[in-house]
Design an enzyme around this catalytic site. Structure first.
Site, PDB file in Angstrom:
ATOM      1  N   GLY A  22      46.566  32.968 -75.181  1.00 15.37           N
ATOM      2  CA  GLY A  22      46.541  33.729 -73.949  1.00 15.37           C
ATOM      3  C   GLY A  22      45.801  35.046 -74.043  1.00 15.37           C
ATOM      4  CE  LYS A 218      39.421  30.321 -67.452  1.00 15.54           C
ATOM      5  NZ  LYS A 218      40.275  30.518 -66.266  1.00 15.54           N
ATOM      6  CE  LYS A 220      41.304  33.721 -70.470  1.00 17.90           C
ATOM      7  NZ  LYS A 220      41.703  33.999 -69.086  1.00 17.90           N
ATOM      8  CG  ASP A 248      38.956  34.654 -66.914  1.00 16.31           C
ATOM      9  OD1 ASP A 248      38.822  35.724 -66.310  1.00 16.31           O
ATOM     10  OD2 ASP A 248      40.048  34.045 -66.981  1.00 16.31           O
ATOM     11  CG  ASN A 250      41.269  37.641 -68.114  1.00 18.70           C
ATOM     12  OD1 ASN A 250      40.577  36.952 -68.863  1.00 18.70           O
ATOM     13  ND2 ASN A 250      42.331  37.152 -67.488  1.00 18.70           N
ATOM     14  CD  GLU A 274      39.168  32.575 -63.934  1.00 19.49           C
ATOM     15  OE1 GLU A 274      40.394  32.717 -64.064  1.00 19.49           O
ATOM     16  OE2 GLU A 274      38.558  31.549 -64.307  1.00 19.49           O
ATOM     17  CD  GLU A 301      44.199  35.036 -63.669  1.00 14.28           C
ATOM     18  OE1 GLU A 301      45.132  35.342 -64.438  1.00 14.28           O
ATOM     19  OE2 GLU A 301      43.164  34.464 -64.042  1.00 14.28           O
ATOM     20  CG  ASP A 324      49.356  32.334 -60.188  1.00 15.85           C
ATOM     21  OD1 ASP A 324      48.841  32.211 -61.310  1.00 15.85           O
ATOM     22  OD2 ASP A 324      50.582  32.365 -60.004  1.00 15.85           O
ATOM     23  CG  HIS A 351      45.584  31.354 -62.874  1.00 15.31           C
ATOM     24  ND1 HIS A 351      46.916  31.748 -62.919  1.00 15.31           N
ATOM     25  CD2 HIS A 351      45.069  31.650 -64.085  1.00 15.31           C
ATOM     26  CE1 HIS A 351      47.176  32.264 -64.105  1.00 15.31           C
ATOM     27  NE2 HIS A 351      46.083  32.216 -64.835  1.00 15.31           N
ATOM     28  CB  ALA A 352      47.209  26.317 -64.276  1.00 16.00           C
TER      29      ALA A 352
END
Length: 436
Positions: A22, A218, A220, A248, A250, A274, A301, A324, A351-352
């Site tokens: 994560g 995907k 990060k 992504d 974030n 993203e 998300e 989300d 998003h998940a």
């Protein structure tokens, strides 16, 4: 008459920070967590399960907010509640004192998601249907009655919403058959792309993803541009150029920085960028989208409510809507976003990845295809292969597709042993202070 006899809310946390699962440019050490709601009834065979997702500290705030949200349900007739989930939603949302703490954002909105997710799960279990089937079997009028369309009439009236759904109603059964024949709803994986993974782990997981049939992956990005260039080069070496590669950030960039960074990474042909900037910055997303095209812009998300999504659609700010299931206020608000996305022609790619989010969004994506959008074009739903073993009805992915859930409910029930072990701070995983 079956009634709700009590509520239980648990602070569930998993020490995912230990393996950097994560990890991204904004969230480097999250412990995936859930404010987990159980609605008990006087029927021993019937209960409702729901949750919202956080990443560690502060989950206790969501737990208490969910308890406050759920208190008005105790002693109520289950048949009455599930018979009009739109009315229940509006009743809970009208609590002016709790509403003041948002309104419709932050911890109190996360709590609303957890409680309403549990009610929708209860409704599906009582009907003996998976949540996606419960929704598909509802009439356009019933769906619109459940949807939260407040503040949206300038872009979507109730009459327009009914018409959008009615258009798709005669062919719903055909699209269910299509999903069954093609092996499910398409998904992409983020499991290979966490920022804290080593190069060897990145290569191995990317190769496994391709071997398992994924056509979208995907990664990060956003912490260091040279590292991003190097990691994306590795990704293209492993997956080739036929597999779509998403990136992504974030939320870590300002608008000009996002544009410059994405231009630097354009050689790797990302399908989308993203969360390139603040999730609330509608005009910033619009500017980024204009500057980085044909690379798509995706966000959602952290979309706090349906009004933000309305503005994103109005401003042509996004190419992909990533709602989300545990940040928006459950199915009631999600229905409104799906309907607006349909009207504006924006594909929804939920998003998940957090605790149980994959279990929820599979139902939403299937419903969207069958009853709302009617197409799989440019649509793919996130999948992260973490923590599914803690659920009694975990999602199943084969060949890069979510299989259609068949068991009653919203797939939100956690195993009792997992709840006991991961309850914070008293569960066995935490009580030894090994991770605190």
């Amino acid at each position: 008459m079956t009634t709700i006899t009590g509520i239980r809310v648990y602070d569930i946390r998993f020490p995912t920070s230990l393996l950097r699962d994560g990890s991204d440019a904004m969230n480097k050490d999250g412990d995936y967590s859930a404010a987990y709601v159980l609605l008990d009834t006087d029927d021993a065979a019937l209960a409702g399960y729901g949750f919202t997702f956080t990443i560690g500290r502060g989950n206790d705030l969501a737990v208490e907010a969910a308890r406050q949200r759920a208190l008005p349900l105790v002693g109520r007739d289950v048949a009455e509640l599930v018979g009009d989930l739109g009315a229940v939603y509006r009743e809970l949302a009208s609590d002016s004192q709790l509403r003041w703490l948002g309104p419709e954002k932050g911890v109190v909105h996360l709590a609303m998601a957890a409680v309403m997710n549990a009610l929708w799960d209860l409704a599906a279990r009582r009907a003996g249907k998976p949540l996606w089937r419960l929704l598909v079997d509802m009439t356009p009028e019933e769906l619109v009655a459940a949807a939260d369309l407040r503040y949206l009439s300038d872009v979507l009236t109730r009459e327009q919403a009914v018409a959008l759904l009615a258009e798709m109603e005669p062919t719903r059964v055909d699209r269910i058959a299509e999903l069954e024949s093609r092996g499910g709803y398409p998904c992409y994986t983020t499991s290979a792309g966490w920022l804290g993974y080593s190069d060897d782990k990145l290569r191995r997981l990317l190769q496994e993803a391709v071997d398992e049939g994924y056509r979208h992956v995907k990664l990060k990005v956003g912490a260091d541009i040279e590292e991003d260039v190097r990691r994306l080069r590795i990704a293209r070496e492993v997956i080739g150029w036929d597999v779509k590669l998403m990136i992504d950030a974030n939320q870590v960039w300002d608008v000009p920085e996002a544009i410059e960074w994405v231009h630097r990474l354009a050689e790797f042909e990302p399908y989308w960028i993203e969360e390139p900037t603040s999730p609330d910055d509608v005009l910033g997303h619009a500017a980024i989208r204009k500057a980085v095209a044909p690379i798509g812009v995706a966000t959602g998300e952290h979309g706090m409510n349906r009004v933000l999504f309305k503005q994103m659609f109005q401003a042509d700010a996004i190419d992909f809507c990533q709602l989300d299931a545990a940040r928006l206020a459950s199915v009631n608000e999600i229905l409104a976003v799906y309907l607006m996305a349909k009207k504006f022609g924006v594909p929804v790619c939920p998003h998940a990845g957090g605790v149980g989010l994959c279990e929820l969004v599979q139902h939403l994506s299937i419903f969207d295809f069958v009853a709302v959008s009617g197409t799989l074009e440019n649509r793919v739903t996130e999948f992260v292969d973490h923590l599914h073993e803690h659920f009694t009805d975990p999602c199943v992915v084969k060949g890069g597709n979510y299989l259609l859930p068949s068991r009653p409910g919203y797939s939100a029930q956690m195993r009792g042993s997992s709840v006991a072990a991961h309850s914070y701070p008293s569960g066995s995983v935490w009580s030894g202070n090994a991770f605190s």
